[in-house]
Design a protein around this motif. Structure first.
Motif, PDB file in Angstrom:
ATOM      1  N   ALA A 144       6.915  10.246  -8.035  1.00  0.00           N
ATOM      2  CA  ALA A 144       6.389  10.006  -9.381  1.00  0.00           C
ATOM      3  C   ALA A 144       6.028   8.536  -9.568  1.00  0.00           C
ATOM      4  O   ALA A 144       4.982   8.218 -10.156  1.00  0.00           O
ATOM      5  N   LEU A 145       6.864   7.644  -9.065  1.00  0.00           N
ATOM      6  CA  LEU A 145       6.585   6.208  -9.176  1.00  0.00           C
ATOM      7  C   LEU A 145       5.324   5.847  -8.402  1.00  0.00           C
ATOM      8  O   LEU A 145       4.460   5.116  -8.909  1.00  0.00           O
ATOM      9  N   ALA A 146       5.208   6.360  -7.171  1.00  0.00           N
ATOM     10  CA  ALA A 146       4.039   6.052  -6.348  1.00  0.00           C
ATOM     11  C   ALA A 146       2.757   6.545  -7.007  1.00  0.00           C
ATOM     12  O   ALA A 146       1.746   5.832  -7.062  1.00  0.00           O
ATOM     13  N   GLN A 147       2.790   7.758  -7.521  1.00  0.00           N
ATOM     14  CA  GLN A 147       1.585   8.305  -8.131  1.00  0.00           C
ATOM     15  C   GLN A 147       1.243   7.603  -9.437  1.00  0.00           C
ATOM     16  O   GLN A 147       0.057   7.427  -9.751  1.00  0.00           O
ATOM     17  N   LYS A 148       2.225   7.158 -10.161  1.00  0.00           N
ATOM     18  CA  LYS A 148       1.977   6.405 -11.389  1.00  0.00           C
ATOM     19  C   LYS A 148       1.205   5.134 -11.110  1.00  0.00           C
ATOM     20  O   LYS A 148       0.319   4.728 -11.881  1.00  0.00           O
ATOM     21  N   HIS A 149       1.507   4.497  -9.964  1.00  0.00           N
ATOM     22  CA  HIS A 149       0.894   3.203  -9.652  1.00  0.00           C
ATOM     23  C   HIS A 149      -0.213   3.292  -8.590  1.00  0.00           C
ATOM     24  O   HIS A 149      -0.779   2.266  -8.205  1.00  0.00           O
ATOM     25  N   GLY A 150      -0.504   4.484  -8.118  1.00  0.00           N
ATOM     26  CA  GLY A 150      -1.609   4.650  -7.198  1.00  0.00           C
ATOM     27  C   GLY A 150      -1.364   4.117  -5.802  1.00  0.00           C
ATOM     28  O   GLY A 150      -2.295   3.656  -5.130  1.00  0.00           O
ATOM     29  N   VAL A 151      -0.107   4.185  -5.330  1.00  0.00           N
ATOM     30  CA  VAL A 151       0.203   3.791  -3.952  1.00  0.00           C
ATOM     31  C   VAL A 151       0.674   5.014  -3.184  1.00  0.00           C
ATOM     32  O   VAL A 151       0.938   6.071  -3.758  1.00  0.00           O
ATOM     33  N   GLY A 152       0.783   4.869  -1.855  1.00  0.00           N
ATOM     34  CA  GLY A 152       1.238   5.969  -1.025  1.00  0.00           C
ATOM     35  C   GLY A 152       2.723   5.900  -0.746  1.00  0.00           C
ATOM     36  O   GLY A 152       3.403   4.927  -1.097  1.00  0.00           O
ATOM     37  N   ILE A 153       3.228   6.947  -0.099  1.00  0.00           N
ATOM     38  CA  ILE A 153       4.618   6.938   0.355  1.00  0.00           C
ATOM     39  C   ILE A 153       4.655   7.178   1.857  1.00  0.00           C
ATOM     40  O   ILE A 153       3.768   7.802   2.426  1.00  0.00           O
ATOM     41  N   ASP A 177       0.826  -1.210   0.000  1.00  0.00           N
ATOM     42  CA  ASP A 177       0.000   0.000   0.000  1.00  0.00           C
ATOM     43  C   ASP A 177       0.857   1.255   0.000  1.00  0.00           C
ATOM     44  O   ASP A 177       0.459   2.286  -0.546  1.00  0.00           O
ATOM     45  N   PHE A 178       2.038   1.171   0.649  1.00  0.00           N
ATOM     46  CA  PHE A 178       2.944   2.304   0.774  1.00  0.00           C
ATOM     47  C   PHE A 178       4.369   1.830   0.518  1.00  0.00           C
ATOM     48  O   PHE A 178       4.725   0.707   0.868  1.00  0.00           O
ATOM     49  N   ILE A 179       5.159   2.707  -0.093  1.00  0.00           N
ATOM     50  CA  ILE A 179       6.594   2.457  -0.226  1.00  0.00           C
ATOM     51  C   ILE A 179       7.319   3.471   0.643  1.00  0.00           C
ATOM     52  O   ILE A 179       6.904   4.629   0.763  1.00  0.00           O
TER      53      ILE A 179
END
Length: 343
Positions: A155-164, A61-63
């Protein structure tokens, strides 16, 4: 991390396999979030785009990017500002003269530090596996990946729809050398459109003043990290043990939205007290290797072997924790009962 002599003697190429993940069934457990600790760092060198991409594919869900600055003020993802253990800097003759010793949070540390490199210089380095003795398969990826910036992780998180779930590393130290983290971090999160508690962001720190400063700058969710022993670097008289008491938890609730405790101190009573104070509980760190597991969850005798990580995670979910930090987000996601999206 250094292994004991006994553990080193037992390191062998093959060990037992972990039990198959068994999803837990409670509604609370299914609502728990899976936080990819430094990415899927059990299977790729930590804090690399490859580690984050694999974590996303596995259902995280989050990275989590740990954040430190370069000399020109750019936030990058490294667990520590000393980078000889996670990059090839020690073997780069052009940077030999950058090796130095610094006092970081009261400890003498020798090596190469991000704040002594521009972003352009740092981008010439390549990541390597931090725990080669325990994760030899990951060394096959050494030299293949850059050090990512916070902007690249967002950018990676938003591309795949996950949180940070960024951590501000040594914020007091960086403020003392003229590289404060808070405004830089919030500026980038705001530029990404993340400003509210409902947005998919948690900001974590072991320090207290850092979180209080962040609370004045943002409405995003904040997490007070709590270790097993010692005290925050900026609050030497305020122990982590005191933070875990009902009074300590109520104090944390005045500036943060949750706690991130070392899993070794988590009990059902702590979870209940934290929830009573209005705090979420996200313990760390869940790893598959026997070395990191209680002996009852080992498979075989090789510290490098994979033990019963699903069983350990399930036990904490049963206590009612709200999230799990894991180096193996795929195992965590399966145990929580989320869809496994790895292709």
């Amino acid at each position: 991390m250094k292994l004991s002599a006994a553990c080193l003697l037992m390191l062998m190429p093959v060990a037992g396999c972990a039990e198959e993940s068994k999803p837990v069934t409670s509604d609370a457990a299914h609502n728990a979030i899976v936080i990819a600790h430094r990415g899927a760092s059990g299977e790729r060198p930590e804090h690399t785009i490859a580690a984050y991409e694999l974590a996303i594919a596995q259902g995280a869900d989050f990275i989590e990017p740990d954040l430190v600055p370069t000399s020109d003020g750019v936030l990058v993802a490294r667990h520590e500002n000393e980078i000889s253990g996670t990059t090839d800097v020690a073997g780069r003759p052009e940077f030999a003269g950058r090796r130095t010793t610094k006092a970081i949070d009261g400890k003498q540390v020798t090596g190469w530090f991000t704040e002594d490199f521009t972003l352009a210089e740092l981008k010439t380095l390549r990541a390597k596996e931090r725990l080669p003795q325990l994760r030899p398969a990951n060394t096959g990826y050494d030299g293949r990946f850059e050090v990512p910036t916070l902007a690249e992780v967002i950018a990676l998180a938003q591309k795949h729809g996950v949180g940070i779930y960024p951590e501000t590393k040594h914020p007091g130290y960086f403020a003392s050398i003229g590289l404060p983290l808070e405004a830089r971090l919030i500026e980038q999160l705001k530029a990404a459109g993340w400003t509210r508690r409902s947005d998919p962001v948690f900001i974590q720190s072991f320090e207290v003043d850092n979180l209080k400063a962040l609370r004045k700058l943002t409405d995003l969710s904040l997490i007070q990290l709590i270790d097993k022993e010692g005290a925050p670097a900026d609050r030497a008289v305020e122990s982590y043990a005191a933070m875990r008491t009902p009074a300590g938890l109520k104090a944390i609730a005045t500036y943060a939205d949750g706690i991130g405790p070392n899993k070794d101190v988590v009990t059902a009573e702590l979870v209940e007290a934290a929830h009573a104070a209005g705090l979420k509980v996200h313990p760390w760190t869940f790893r598959a290797e026997n070395y990191f597991l209680p002996m009852r969850r080992w498979s075989g005798v090789n510290p490098r072997g994979r033990g019963d990580l699903p069983g350990e995670i399930a036990a904490y979910l049963d206590m009612g924790v709200d999230g799990i930090f894991s180096d193996f987000p795929g195992v965590a996601a399966q145990t929580v009962g989320k869809t496994h999206n790895q292709e």
